[in-house]
Scaffold this motif. Structure first.
Motif, short mmCIF file in Angstrom:
data_model
loop_
_atom_site.label_atom_id
_atom_site.label_comp_id
_atom_site.label_asym_id
_atom_site.label_seq_id
_atom_site.Cartn_x
_atom_site.Cartn_y
_atom_site.Cartn_z
N ILE A 160 13.52 17.27 8.46
CA ILE A 160 13.71 16.99 9.89
C ILE A 160 12.36 16.55 10.43
O ILE A 160 11.36 17.26 10.28
CB ILE A 160 14.20 18.24 10.64
CG1 ILE A 160 15.51 18.75 10.03
CG2 ILE A 160 14.39 17.93 12.12
CD1 ILE A 160 15.96 20.09 10.57
N THR A 161 12.31 15.37 11.03
CA THR A 161 11.03 14.88 11.55
C THR A 161 11.04 14.90 13.08
O THR A 161 12.09 14.78 13.72
CB THR A 161 10.74 13.44 11.08
OG1 THR A 161 11.64 12.52 11.72
CG2 THR A 161 10.87 13.32 9.58
N SER A 162 9.85 15.06 13.63
CA SER A 162 9.68 15.08 15.08
C SER A 162 8.34 14.47 15.43
O SER A 162 7.33 14.74 14.76
CB SER A 162 9.76 16.52 15.62
OG SER A 162 9.32 16.59 16.96
N ASN A 163 8.32 13.63 16.46
CA ASN A 163 7.07 13.05 16.96
C ASN A 163 6.39 13.95 17.99
O ASN A 163 5.43 13.54 18.64
CB ASN A 163 7.32 11.67 17.56
CG ASN A 163 7.65 10.63 16.51
OD1 ASN A 163 7.17 10.71 15.38
ND2 ASN A 163 8.48 9.67 16.87
N ASN A 164 6.94 15.16 18.15
CA ASN A 164 6.34 16.16 19.03
C ASN A 164 6.40 15.74 20.50
O ASN A 164 5.53 16.11 21.30
CB ASN A 164 4.89 16.44 18.63
CG ASN A 164 4.54 17.91 18.70
OD1 ASN A 164 5.43 18.76 18.85
ND2 ASN A 164 3.27 18.24 18.61
N GLU A 165 7.43 14.96 20.86
CA GLU A 165 7.54 14.49 22.24
C GLU A 165 8.17 15.54 23.15
O GLU A 165 8.01 15.49 24.36
CB GLU A 165 8.36 13.20 22.29
CG GLU A 165 7.64 12.02 21.62
CD GLU A 165 8.46 10.75 21.64
OE1 GLU A 165 9.59 10.78 22.16
OE2 GLU A 165 7.96 9.72 21.13
N LYS A 166 8.92 16.48 22.57
CA LYS A 166 9.47 17.57 23.36
C LYS A 166 9.57 18.82 22.48
O LYS A 166 9.63 18.73 21.25
CB LYS A 166 10.83 17.22 23.95
CG LYS A 166 11.94 17.08 22.95
CD LYS A 166 13.30 16.86 23.61
CE LYS A 166 13.40 15.50 24.26
NZ LYS A 166 14.79 15.12 24.56
N GLU A 167 9.58 19.99 23.13
CA GLU A 167 9.66 21.25 22.40
C GLU A 167 11.08 21.46 21.86
O GLU A 167 12.07 21.07 22.49
CB GLU A 167 9.29 22.41 23.32
CG GLU A 167 7.82 22.43 23.72
CD GLU A 167 6.89 22.61 22.52
OE1 GLU A 167 7.23 23.40 21.62
OE2 GLU A 167 5.84 21.95 22.48
N LEU A 168 11.16 22.07 20.70
CA LEU A 168 12.45 22.38 20.10
C LEU A 168 12.77 23.85 20.33
O LEU A 168 11.86 24.68 20.44
CB LEU A 168 12.43 22.08 18.60
CG LEU A 168 12.17 20.61 18.23
CD1 LEU A 168 11.99 20.45 16.74
CD2 LEU A 168 13.30 19.72 18.73
N PRO A 169 14.06 24.22 20.42
CA PRO A 169 14.44 25.61 20.73
C PRO A 169 13.95 26.60 19.66
O PRO A 169 13.92 26.27 18.47
CB PRO A 169 15.97 25.56 20.77
CG PRO A 169 16.32 24.12 20.94
CD PRO A 169 15.22 23.33 20.30
N ASP A 170 13.61 27.81 20.10
CA ASP A 170 13.11 28.84 19.18
C ASP A 170 14.12 29.18 18.10
O ASP A 170 13.75 29.40 16.94
CB ASP A 170 12.73 30.10 19.97
CG ASP A 170 11.49 29.91 20.82
OD1 ASP A 170 10.77 28.90 20.61
OD2 ASP A 170 11.22 30.75 21.69
N ALA A 171 15.39 29.25 18.48
CA ALA A 171 16.43 29.61 17.50
C ALA A 171 16.51 28.57 16.38
O ALA A 171 16.76 28.91 15.22
CB ALA A 171 17.79 29.73 18.20
#
Length: 284
Positions: A160-171
């Protein structure tokens, strides 16, 4: 089954450890980092190195989690029900003919283990990751139309990739193994470039690398140039046969390099860079 890097991808030691930890824990590997740092390419190279087919799901702002499972094509079924021919009438009797299987369904029902890439998950709505918790945790989901429980025959290796543009849920984060790809230092970057340009002249590479890092380290840039943009710029320098003198400045100060549009991608950064060069020229 361990990842040890490939000839086409320069993987740092901590990145290889992260990939192998995710494999050992049987958890999705969540990879964050700046755009252009090789997150998507990592999944491609790992799957090839481990001999696993790669299924890719590229996320958009409008993507819903259900699309990764399946979609029911009710419109086509209604249209077929109105057709007089026997084939259409026979087809409409079986609802499974109108189930469009998503990438998760394909990954779960594959006869051999596959790698699954969920690319740029931070583009989607904030509820998107939460809607995949059960599927990623238990590796199963229910198809209500056909009354089937779809369970993974073989647990896929999930990236799973993310550009860190928004926070992802803790769960969601709790179910992943996390790795942040730091921007490469000069030595690592040189290795990356040499993978793409094994015959590049070393003096050209040295000067181009210095110019690239000088630009990247300028304060106030809205978008810093990435690894992929350095590769594009070098490709242009080689293709256009730009002389070394065009990149060098006699007094070793920052100057506007040729084809700078490959590195700076918005007018604010270009204007800021031009102002800095002008100010330095006035101070000589």
């Amino acid at each position: 089954m361990k990842f040890k890097g490939t000839d086409n991808y320069v993987a740092t030691q901590d990145l290889m450890l992260a990939v192998n930890a995710a494999i050992a824990l049987k958890r999705p590997l969540l990879v964050k980092g700046e755009p252009g740092t090789g997150k998507t390419m990592l999944a491609e190279e790992v799957s090839e190195a481990l001999g696993m087919p790669l299924l890719q799901w590229h996320i958009k702002s409008t993507t819903k989690a259900q699309q990764g499972l399946y979609e029911y094509d009710a419109v086509s079924r209604l249209r077929d029900s109105q057709m007089p021919d026997a084939d259409s009438q026979a087809r409409v009797q079986h609802i499974e003919n109108y189930i469009l299987k998503g990438v998760l369904w394909q990954a779960f029902t594959a006869e051999e283990p596959v790698a699954l890439l969920i690319d740029e998950i931070d583009k989607a709505d904030i509820e998107f990751p939460n809607d995949l918790l059960r599927e990623l945790d238990r590796m199963e989901f229910y198809c209500y139309e056909t009354r089937q429980l779809i369970k993974a025959k073989n647990r896929p290796l999930v990236f799973i990739t993310s550009n860190n543009e928004k926070e992802l849920p803790d769960a969601f984060l709790r179910r992943c193994f996390f790795h942040y790809i730091k921007f490469p230092d000069a030595d690592t970057m040189r290795h990356i470039v040499q993978v793409h340009f094994p015959t590049i002249k070393q003096d050209l590479l040295t000067v181009a690398m210095k110019t690239f890092f000088d630009i990247r380290n300028l304060p106030g840039l809205k978008k810093k140039p990435s690894t992929s943009e350095l590769i594009d710029w070098l490709k242009l320098l080689v293709a256009e046969d730009i002389p070394l003198e065009a990149l060098q400045n006699a007094d070793d100060k920052v100057s506007i390099p040729p084809l700078v549009g490959a590195l700076l991608k918005n007018e604010q950064d270009v204007t800021l860079f031009e102002k800095l060069v002008f100010m330095q020229s006035r101070n000589r």
